[in-house]
Design an enzyme around this catalytic site. Structure first.
Site: not given
Length: 507
Positions: A86, A89-91, A195
Site C-alpha cells: 500500500l 500507492v500512498e507515497s 486507488y
C-alpha cells in the site's frame, strides 16, 4: 444484500523455509486479494505501470530498508500481503512524502487521523513519518475498517483513502436504490475509484513480475535495522558518528525526526542498520548525558526577540521557552538563556525538515526564470496570494513544501513561480540573490512567429507523453526538453507542462 468480493488465500506450501525466501516470494505466497478480476479500472492502472517499467524498480529500491519490517508486521496480523504494498500507492515508499491534503509519511496520515491513532507531531518529531509508529497505526486502522465493513478488504481500502463515512454513505445510497454495494458498484470520489485498482495492479505486477519481464530490486528476507534505545535526547550527527554511518542514512531510517536531534520528550529510540546496533549501544553507554546535546548560554542583547534567537540557533520559540521555564515571550537585555545547539552546521543535517525544504526550493529556483519571493502580510492566505500572482493555490503551496490548509505566518517568505513577466521585472530586484540559471533548451524552429504560442497544459488522467505530443503536433523529445524531464519521470494528473505549439497545427 451487499455483493462482496471474497478473498482467495493461496495455500501452496513453500519449497524452502520461510527464512530463505526473498521478500518478494514471501509476498507472493501470502497474497489474498482478488488480483485476477477483469475490470477496466484495473486494466487502466496495469497499462500505466507496464508503460513505465522502471517505476516499480525505483519504488522497490526505495522500499528496501523498510519492507522486511512492514511485510512481517502485516503477516503477523494475518492480513493480506498486498497491504505491505500500500505505501507504493500512498507515497511511492517515500517516508518524507507530503501531499496537498496535509498527508505525510509512508502511509500518508492526515493530522486528524494521526492524532486519533496516537501519532504525535511537534517541532522536533512527526510520528506520521516514523516507520514503526506509523506502520502500527496504519495496520490498526485497516484492521478496524476491515471489521467495520464485514471482512471486505476492498471496502476497507476504499475507506482508508476516502474515510469510512464516505464509503458508508455510498453503500446506503446504493442500498436505497436497490443496487449492489460492493466496491465496484459504489459511487465514490474519483481518487478512491482509482486507488483500490492501483493497489490490485501493483500487487498483480509484483506477483507476475518474472512472467512479465519486470525488474524488482531484490530484498533479502532478513531484518534491515535494529532498534537502539538512546536514553534521552541526542544530536543525530553524534549518533551517525558513533554508528559509523552517513547522517543521511540515519535520517532515512528515522524520518520521524524533523530537526538535528531527537525529541526531548521521546521516542528515545533510533533505528540503525542491524550490523551497527551493538557498536552504537556500547558507545552510547559510555557517553555522559551532558554530552548528548550541546547547550549554548546566550545573553539577550538589545533588539533580540525569542523568534530571532530561535532562528539564529536553529531552534524554536517553544523549545527555548521550555528549556528556560518561560511562560511568555518577554525577555530582557542581559537575561541569560540556554539554547540547544547542533553539533554541526545546519546544512550538514541535509534531510532535516528545513534542509529538505531548502533543497527542493533551490531546485525549483534553478529550473524557473520567472520567480520571486512574496513576504506574507497580515491576513493573507494561500488563496489571496495565488490570486495576486495568477497561479494555483495547490501549486503555490507545493512550491513551498506546504499544503493549502497549512498556516501562514506574517513575514514568512513564499516562493512564487511562473509569475507574469512584468511582475517578475518589478519584484525580482528586491529578491535575495539567486544562483545562476542554466541556459534554457533551444526552442524548435518556427515557421511563423505569429502562429507559435507558449501553452500551459495540465496532465489528465490516462495521458502519456506520446499522446500529448500527438495532440499538439510536437515531439516527445521537445516536451521533455522544454520541461526538463527525463523519459522515465512519473507523470501525475494535474502536473503542469509547458508546450510551444503552432496554433494552426494544434489539435
Amino acid at each position: 444484500m451487499r455483493s462482496e468480493q471474497k478473498s482467495q488465500v493461496r495455500t501452496s506450501a513453500p519449497e524452502k523455509p520461510l527464512t530463505e525466501l526473498s521478500l518478494w516470494t514471501l509476498t507472493r505466497q501470502n497474497m489474498q486479494l482478488p488480483l485476477d478480476l477483469d475490470h477496466p479500472r484495473i486494466q487502466t492502472q496495469l497499462n500505466w505501470y507496464q508503460r513505465h517499467p522502471s517505476y516499480l524498480k525505483r519504488v522497490s529500491e526505495r522500499a528496501q530498508p523498510y519492507y522486511h519490517f512492514i511485510l512481517n508486521e502485516v503477516l503477523k496480523r494475518g492480513m493480506p500481503a498486498e497491504i505491505a504494498l500500500l505505501p507504493v500507492v500512498e507515497s511511492a515508499y517515500d517516508p518524507f512524502a507530503y501531499s496537498h491534503g496535509q498527508a505525510a509519511g509512508p502511509w500518508q496520515f492526515i493530522p486528524g487521523t494521526a492524532r486519533h491513532f496516537g501519532l504525535k507531531s511537534n517541532w522536533w518529531y512527526d510520528g506520521r513519518r516514523d516507520i514503526l509508529a506509523s506502520t502500527d497505526a496504519a495496520l490498526t486502522y485497516l484492521e478496524q475498517l476491515h471489521k467495520r465493513f464485514d471482512g471486505d478488504w476492498l471496502l476497507a481500502l476504499a475507506a482508508y483513502n476516502a474515510g469510512g463515512g464516505n464509503v458508508n454513505r455510498a453503500i446506503r445510497r446504493n442500498r436505497e436504490q436497490g443496487k449492489p454495494t460492493d466496491f465496484w458498484s459504489l459511487d465514490l470520489p474519483r481518487e478512491t475509484e482509482a486507488y483500490v485498482p492501483k493497489l490490485l495492479a501493483v500487487a498483480r505486477l509484483v506477483r507476475d513480475a518474472d512472467k512479465l519481464g519486470l525488474t524488482l530490486t531484490p530484498i533479502e528476507n532478513k531484518p534491515h535495522f535494529d532498534i537502539v534505545e538512546t536514553g534521552g535526547q541526542i544530536d543525530l550527527a553524534q549518533v551517525a558518528e558513533m554508528a559509523d554511518m552517513e547522517l543521511k542514512a540515519l535520517y532515512r531510517l528515522n524520518p520521524g525526526f524533523n530537526r538535528w536531534a531527537t525529541d526531548p520528550e521521546g521516542p528515545h529510540q533510533l533505528l540503525v542498520p542491524i550490523e551497527k546496533a551493538d557498536m552504537l549501544r556500547t558507545r552510547l553507554a559510555k557517553l555522559p548525558p551532558q554530552q548528548r546535546v550541546s547547550w549554548h548560554h546566550y545573553t539577550v542583547k538589545a533588539g533580540d526577540t525569542l523568534g530571532a534567537i530561535a532562528k539564529r540557533f536553529n531552534s524554536s520559540v517553544a523549545v527555548i521557552r521550555q528549556g528556560n521555564n518561560l511562560k511568555g515571550s518577554n525577555i530582557r537585555i542581559g537575561q541569560s538563556l540556554v539554547v540547544p545547539k547542533p553539533a554541526r552546521e545546519a546544512s550538514d543535517y541535509a534531510l532535516s525538515e528545513s534542509q529538505r525544504k531548502r533543497a527542493r526550493m533551490q531546485q525549483l529556483e534553478q529550473r524557473h526564470s520567472r520567480k520571486l519571493y512574496h513576504e506574507v502580510g497580515s491576513g493573507e492566505s494561500f488563496w489571496s496570494i495565488a490570486r495576486k500572482y495568477g497561479v494555483g493555490v495547490r501549486e503555490l503551496a507545493g512550491w513551498n513544501q506546504m499544503a493549502p490548509g497549512d498556516t501562514l505566518r506574517p513575514g514568512q517568505k513564499l516562493l512564487v513561480l511562473n509569475v507574469r513577466q512584468e511582475q517578475a521585472e518589478i519584484e525580482l530586484p528586491a529578491m535575495p540573490a539567486m544562483p545562476a540559471m542554466p541556459a534554457m533548451p533551444a526552442m524548435p524552429a518556427m515557421q511563423s512567429r505569429d502562429m507559435t504560442r507558449k501553452v500551459g497544459y495540465r496532465i489528465r488522467k490516462g495521458d502519456s507523453l506520446s499522446l500529448i505530443a500527438s495532440r499538439f503536433g510536437v515531439s516527445v523529445t521537445d516536451i521533455l526538453s522544454w520541461n526538463r524531464l527525463d523519459a522515465d519521470d512519473l507523470l501525475r494528473p494535474g502536473q503542469p507542462l509547458t508546450i510551444y505549439v503552432n496554433i494552426a497545427d494544434a489539435r
